[in-house]
Scaffold this motif. Structure first.
Motif, PDB file in Angstrom:
ATOM      1  N   GLN A  52     -23.023 -15.993  59.672  1.00  0.00           N
ATOM      2  CA  GLN A  52     -23.645 -15.938  60.969  1.00  0.00           C
ATOM      3  C   GLN A  52     -24.273 -14.547  61.328  1.00  0.00           C
ATOM      4  O   GLN A  52     -24.296 -13.934  62.438  1.00  0.00           O
ATOM      5  CB  GLN A  52     -22.526 -16.387  62.030  1.00  0.00           C
ATOM      6  N   PHE A  53     -24.906 -14.089  60.316  1.00  0.00           N
ATOM      7  CA  PHE A  53     -25.660 -12.816  60.468  1.00  0.00           C
ATOM      8  C   PHE A  53     -26.523 -12.894  61.768  1.00  0.00           C
ATOM      9  O   PHE A  53     -26.470 -11.690  62.317  1.00  0.00           O
ATOM     10  CB  PHE A  53     -26.559 -12.389  59.221  1.00  0.00           C
ATOM     11  N   ASP A  54     -27.288 -13.945  61.854  1.00  0.00           N
ATOM     12  CA  ASP A  54     -28.415 -13.780  63.102  1.00  0.00           C
ATOM     13  C   ASP A  54     -27.642 -13.417  64.456  1.00  0.00           C
ATOM     14  O   ASP A  54     -27.903 -12.606  64.986  1.00  0.00           O
ATOM     15  CB  ASP A  54     -29.208 -14.990  63.071  1.00  0.00           C
ATOM     16  N   GLU A  79     -36.092  -3.847  56.330  1.00  0.00           N
ATOM     17  CA  GLU A  79     -35.167  -4.652  57.240  1.00  0.00           C
ATOM     18  C   GLU A  79     -34.719  -5.800  56.487  1.00  0.00           C
ATOM     19  O   GLU A  79     -33.759  -6.325  56.549  1.00  0.00           O
ATOM     20  CB  GLU A  79     -35.688  -4.976  58.529  1.00  0.00           C
ATOM     21  N   LEU A  80     -35.731  -6.551  55.612  1.00  0.00           N
ATOM     22  CA  LEU A  80     -35.518  -7.563  54.856  1.00  0.00           C
ATOM     23  C   LEU A  80     -34.048  -7.186  54.026  1.00  0.00           C
ATOM     24  O   LEU A  80     -33.304  -7.917  53.847  1.00  0.00           O
ATOM     25  CB  LEU A  80     -36.478  -8.041  53.980  1.00  0.00           C
ATOM     26  N   TYR A  81     -34.489  -5.983  53.132  1.00  0.00           N
ATOM     27  CA  TYR A  81     -33.422  -5.450  52.266  1.00  0.00           C
ATOM     28  C   TYR A  81     -32.147  -4.734  52.883  1.00  0.00           C
ATOM     29  O   TYR A  81     -31.269  -4.928  52.352  1.00  0.00           O
ATOM     30  CB  TYR A  81     -33.988  -4.759  51.339  1.00  0.00           C
ATOM     31  N   PHE A  82     -32.422  -3.830  53.944  1.00  0.00           N
ATOM     32  CA  PHE A  82     -31.290  -3.119  54.203  1.00  0.00           C
ATOM     33  C   PHE A  82     -30.836  -3.279  55.779  1.00  0.00           C
ATOM     34  O   PHE A  82     -29.960  -2.740  56.165  1.00  0.00           O
ATOM     35  CB  PHE A  82     -31.839  -1.688  54.302  1.00  0.00           C
ATOM     36  N   GLY A  83     -31.508  -4.468  56.310  1.00  0.00           N
ATOM     37  CA  GLY A  83     -30.907  -4.615  57.714  1.00  0.00           C
ATOM     38  C   GLY A  83     -31.555  -4.137  58.787  1.00  0.00           C
ATOM     39  O   GLY A  83     -32.298  -3.101  58.677  1.00  0.00           O
ATOM     40  N   VAL A  84     -31.084  -4.534  60.153  1.00  0.00           N
ATOM     41  CA  VAL A  84     -31.410  -3.759  61.105  1.00  0.00           C
ATOM     42  C   VAL A  84     -31.266  -2.175  60.941  1.00  0.00           C
ATOM     43  O   VAL A  84     -29.968  -1.753  60.925  1.00  0.00           O
ATOM     44  CB  VAL A  84     -30.812  -4.426  62.340  1.00  0.00           C
ATOM     45  N   HIS A  85     -32.103  -1.380  61.406  1.00  0.00           N
ATOM     46  CA  HIS A  85     -31.812   0.001  61.344  1.00  0.00           C
ATOM     47  C   HIS A  85     -33.014   0.786  62.162  1.00  0.00           C
ATOM     48  O   HIS A  85     -34.205   0.290  62.294  1.00  0.00           O
ATOM     49  CB  HIS A  85     -31.921   0.685  60.012  1.00  0.00           C
ATOM     50  N   SER A  90     -31.895  -9.494  65.844  1.00  0.00           N
ATOM     51  CA  SER A  90     -31.470  -9.829  64.471  1.00  0.00           C
ATOM     52  C   SER A  90     -32.678  -9.210  63.632  1.00  0.00           C
ATOM     53  O   SER A  90     -33.679  -8.528  64.061  1.00  0.00           O
ATOM     54  CB  SER A  90     -31.713 -11.289  64.026  1.00  0.00           C
ATOM     55  N   ARG A  91     -32.564  -9.112  62.226  1.00  0.00           N
ATOM     56  CA  ARG A  91     -33.450  -8.081  61.445  1.00  0.00           C
ATOM     57  C   ARG A  91     -34.734  -8.778  61.080  1.00  0.00           C
ATOM     58  O   ARG A  91     -34.938  -9.862  61.309  1.00  0.00           O
ATOM     59  CB  ARG A  91     -32.921  -7.936  60.163  1.00  0.00           C
ATOM     60  N   ASN A  92     -35.933  -7.895  61.273  1.00  0.00           N
ATOM     61  CA  ASN A  92     -37.256  -8.236  61.244  1.00  0.00           C
ATOM     62  C   ASN A  92     -37.513  -8.637  59.717  1.00  0.00           C
ATOM     63  O   ASN A  92     -37.727  -7.694  58.931  1.00  0.00           O
ATOM     64  CB  ASN A  92     -38.120  -7.111  61.660  1.00  0.00           C
ATOM     65  N   LEU A  93     -37.773 -10.050  59.423  1.00  0.00           N
ATOM     66  CA  LEU A  93     -37.760 -10.318  58.063  1.00  0.00           C
ATOM     67  C   LEU A  93     -39.227 -10.050  57.416  1.00  0.00           C
ATOM     68  O   LEU A  93     -39.194 -10.137  56.363  1.00  0.00           O
ATOM     69  CB  LEU A  93     -37.414 -12.033  57.963  1.00  0.00           C
ATOM     70  N   GLU A  94     -39.953  -9.797  58.314  1.00  0.00           N
ATOM     71  CA  GLU A  94     -41.385  -9.460  58.054  1.00  0.00           C
ATOM     72  C   GLU A  94     -41.579  -8.062  57.535  1.00  0.00           C
ATOM     73  O   GLU A  94     -42.448  -7.517  56.684  1.00  0.00           O
ATOM     74  CB  GLU A  94     -42.339  -9.527  58.968  1.00  0.00           C
ATOM     75  N   SER A  95     -40.518  -7.123  57.873  1.00  0.00           N
ATOM     76  CA  SER A  95     -40.550  -5.640  57.381  1.00  0.00           C
ATOM     77  C   SER A  95     -39.567  -5.591  56.109  1.00  0.00           C
ATOM     78  O   SER A  95     -38.367  -6.157  56.036  1.00  0.00           O
ATOM     79  CB  SER A  95     -39.934  -4.794  58.478  1.00  0.00           C
ATOM     80  N   ASP A  96     -40.222  -5.221  54.937  1.00  0.00           N
ATOM     81  CA  ASP A  96     -39.502  -5.258  53.658  1.00  0.00           C
ATOM     82  C   ASP A  96     -38.354  -4.388  53.931  1.00  0.00           C
ATOM     83  O   ASP A  96     -37.148  -4.699  53.377  1.00  0.00           O
ATOM     84  CB  ASP A  96     -40.510  -4.448  52.561  1.00  0.00           C
ATOM     85  N   CYS A 120     -21.143 -12.920  48.092  1.00  0.00           N
ATOM     86  CA  CYS A 120     -21.455 -12.110  49.267  1.00  0.00           C
ATOM     87  C   CYS A 120     -22.829 -11.803  49.261  1.00  0.00           C
ATOM     88  O   CYS A 120     -23.572 -11.389  48.104  1.00  0.00           O
ATOM     89  CB  CYS A 120     -20.561 -10.909  48.986  1.00  0.00           C
ATOM     90  N   PHE A 121     -23.394 -11.673  50.492  1.00  0.00           N
ATOM     91  CA  PHE A 121     -24.988 -11.326  50.567  1.00  0.00           C
ATOM     92  C   PHE A 121     -24.805 -10.307  51.690  1.00  0.00           C
ATOM     93  O   PHE A 121     -25.777  -9.911  52.207  1.00  0.00           O
ATOM     94  CB  PHE A 121     -25.617 -12.622  51.071  1.00  0.00           C
ATOM     95  N   ASP A 122     -23.731  -9.317  51.779  1.00  0.00           N
ATOM     96  CA  ASP A 122     -23.565  -8.469  52.805  1.00  0.00           C
ATOM     97  C   ASP A 122     -23.440  -7.007  52.020  1.00  0.00           C
ATOM     98  O   ASP A 122     -22.713  -6.235  52.582  1.00  0.00           O
ATOM     99  CB  ASP A 122     -22.557  -8.831  53.723  1.00  0.00           C
ATOM    100  N   TYR A 123     -24.249  -7.091  50.934  1.00  0.00           N
ATOM    101  CA  TYR A 123     -23.896  -5.735  50.195  1.00  0.00           C
ATOM    102  C   TYR A 123     -24.070  -4.449  50.990  1.00  0.00           C
ATOM    103  O   TYR A 123     -23.425  -3.749  50.891  1.00  0.00           O
ATOM    104  CB  TYR A 123     -25.128  -5.773  49.064  1.00  0.00           C
ATOM    105  N   THR A 124     -25.114  -4.306  52.261  1.00  0.00           N
ATOM    106  CA  THR A 124     -25.385  -3.167  52.782  1.00  0.00           C
ATOM    107  C   THR A 124     -24.760  -3.148  54.058  1.00  0.00           C
ATOM    108  O   THR A 124     -25.277  -2.337  55.098  1.00  0.00           O
ATOM    109  CB  THR A 124     -26.836  -2.734  52.799  1.00  0.00           C
ATOM    110  N   ASN A 125     -23.742  -3.973  54.657  1.00  0.00           N
ATOM    111  CA  ASN A 125     -22.894  -3.721  55.577  1.00  0.00           C
ATOM    112  C   ASN A 125     -23.951  -4.270  56.795  1.00  0.00           C
ATOM    113  O   ASN A 125     -23.974  -3.222  57.589  1.00  0.00           O
ATOM    114  CB  ASN A 125     -22.058  -2.713  55.517  1.00  0.00           C
ATOM    115  N   ALA A 126     -24.426  -5.168  57.136  1.00  0.00           N
ATOM    116  CA  ALA A 126     -25.430  -5.481  58.156  1.00  0.00           C
ATOM    117  C   ALA A 126     -24.870  -5.215  59.590  1.00  0.00           C
ATOM    118  O   ALA A 126     -25.658  -5.013  60.523  1.00  0.00           O
ATOM    119  CB  ALA A 126     -25.738  -6.916  58.081  1.00  0.00           C
ATOM    120  N   LEU A 127     -23.560  -5.372  59.713  1.00  0.00           N
ATOM    121  CA  LEU A 127     -22.815  -5.354  61.068  1.00  0.00           C
ATOM    122  C   LEU A 127     -22.259  -4.177  61.561  1.00  0.00           C
ATOM    123  O   LEU A 127     -21.755  -3.968  62.720  1.00  0.00           O
ATOM    124  CB  LEU A 127     -21.920  -6.544  61.517  1.00  0.00           C
ATOM    125  N   ALA A 128     -22.437  -2.987  60.851  1.00  0.00           N
ATOM    126  CA  ALA A 128     -21.904  -1.694  60.978  1.00  0.00           C
ATOM    127  C   ALA A 128     -22.819  -0.783  61.994  1.00  0.00           C
ATOM    128  O   ALA A 128     -23.928  -1.366  61.798  1.00  0.00           O
ATOM    129  CB  ALA A 128     -21.578  -0.882  59.655  1.00  0.00           C
TER     130      ALA A 128
END
Ligand code: FAD
Length: 398
Positions: A49-51, A69-75, A61-67, A262-270
């Motif tokens: 339930q990442f979104d 954010e696609l890779y490293f999540g919301v920041h 939620s992350r902007n999938l059109e930004s390379d 696992c697809f949460d390599y970069t810890n999207a929710l920290a």
């Protein structure tokens, strides 16, 4: 973040009993507490339930059109950093421990959830709520095994803590975020690290025995950006083993099934992530996801030097070749592996491109693992951002 509704308690499972996520359980500790009641919703391996959780935590939620954010999540910010005076015995330079100590000593939090080692075995994790800088320091360095960090949740509630910092890896943080409004906290800070290829304690032993020259005296290891595994030993010596020389055949079954799916390599929710994978060799990598993360980073500005992230090279051909090499469990002779390591270190991906190399390699491998072993889960379990990343590569048909 106050208690919205009385928390419905349920009897925790006994350690070693079969968990609801079964083979995919990452032993995050939630099922050892009365919060097991929420496991179907909260467990990273039962309910992707990442979104929803990104929106809850970061406001979007992350902007999938930004390379990026696609890779490293919301920041909102990203940089390379290292401590000007590294902490001896830390995993890297000790930025994580320093942030935790400053948060505690400057009164931002009353306790810090971190992981010490068992007195009998340095690699057996023992989660604690640290209330002194000494206890935080004693938790420095990775315990590279599945750690039940959330087993302290009942203790948090019982001890009446209102302001808490939790340090943890992605699967632990996903479950924590799902129950955070049930714990009765006024403020929760989450300091995450990236994480991949974790193992059970038995799996770690096999990895060390297959890869290290002295498995019993390893005090630290890390898969570094120079394409070597770096081991440090009790006597202060080090050993470098090239990635391409790893005994893939032996090691294929070592990683925990949870980590292979696992697809949460970069810890999207920290709120703040401190790793190394997007930094140059010798540098740590910091991702500030939101204002709470920035607040934590501000606590250590006087202790660190920083520089902008870089991105060099092109990872794609190497990732594509690696997919079939891993699938066929190819192991190269050590002299070829060393030579390859030297060449790739010179011309290969660096900075964020190295991080993308690592994410692509792991996500394609993990996508195949889920597809082959849990085909019914594939569509719901793999988040949209990972589907897009995997779609860049040609995968084996079956
Ligand atoms: C299992 C694991 C795998 C990792 N894999 C990667 C990776 O692939 N790429 C990458 O960029 N970074 C990865 N990291 C993060 C990286 O290795 C460093 O931990 C990070 O850069 C912080 O270094 P430091 O010197 O600031 O930490 P330190 O100051 O040494 O503090 C380390 C902190 O890690 C916590 N910790 C230790 N073991 C565990 C555990 N099993 N579970 C949860 N928390 C734990 C401790 O509580 C401690 O507070 C991983 C971390 C862990 C724990």
């Amino acid at each position: 973040m106050t208690l919205a509704q009385p928390h419905k308690k349920a009897k925790a499972l006994k350690p070693n009993s079969r968990r609801p996520a079964k083979d995919l359980c990452s032993e995050c500790g939630l099922c050892d507490t009365s919060y097991i009641h929420y496991v179907k919703d909260a467990c990273a391996f039962l309910n992707q339930q990442f979104d929803r959780l990104e929106a809850l935590v970061h406001g979007r939620s992350r902007n999938l059109e930004s390379d990026r954010e696609l890779y490293f999540g919301v920041h909102q910010d990203m940089m390379q950093a290292r401590k000007t005076e590294p902490i001896p015995g830390a995993q890297w330079t000790g930025i994580v421990s320093t942030i935790a100590i400053e948060m505690l000593t400057q009164g931002k939090v009353e306790g810090v959830v971190c992981v010490q080692s068992s007195p009998d075995d340095r690699f057996t994790p023992v989660p604690i709520i640290a209330k002194t800088p000494e206890e935080i320091l004693a938790a420095r360095v990775n315990k590279p095994t599945l750690s039940p960090n959330l087993n302290i949740l009942d203790l948090v509630e019982q001890s009446g803590l209102k302001r808490l910092l939790v340090i943890g890896v992605g699967c632990q943080i996903q479950a924590l975020r799902a129950v955070q409004d049930k714990i009765g906290l006024e403020k929760l800070y989450v300091l995450g690290t990236p994480c991949t290829d974790n193992v059970s304690r038995a799996g770690l032993q096999k990895f060390l025995e297959t890869t290290s020259r002295s498995p019993q005296t390893v005090v630290y290891y890390e898969f570094m950006q120079d394409f070597n595994v770096h081991f440090k030993y009790e006597d202060g010596s080090t050993e470098l083993v090239p990635f391409f020389g790893l005994n893939t055949k032996e090691l294929k079954d070592v990683f925990a099934p949870s980590c292979l799916s696992c697809f949460d390599y970069t810890n999207a929710l920290a709120d703040l992530v401190v790793g190394y994978m997007g930094g140059e060799f010798g540098w740590q990598w910091i991702v500030v996801r939101n204002e709470t993360g920035q607040e934590m980073l501000d606590m250590v500005q006087n202790h660190i030097e920083t520089k902008p992230v870089i991105s060099k090279g092109d990872r794609k051909a190497a990732v594509q070749q690696g997919i079939s090499a891993y699938d066929q469990a190819m192991t190269l002779p050590m002299w070829v592996a060393k030579l390859m390591g030297v060449v790739i270190e010179k011309v290969g991906p660096k900075g964020l491109e190295y991080a993308r190399f690592s994410i692509d390699s792991h996500f394609t491998r993990n996508y195949l693992f889920v597809k082959r072993n849990y085909p019914k889960k594939l569509d719901q379990h793999v988040p949209e951002f990972a589907k897009r990343i995997v779609a860049q590569y040609k995968l084996p048909k079956s």
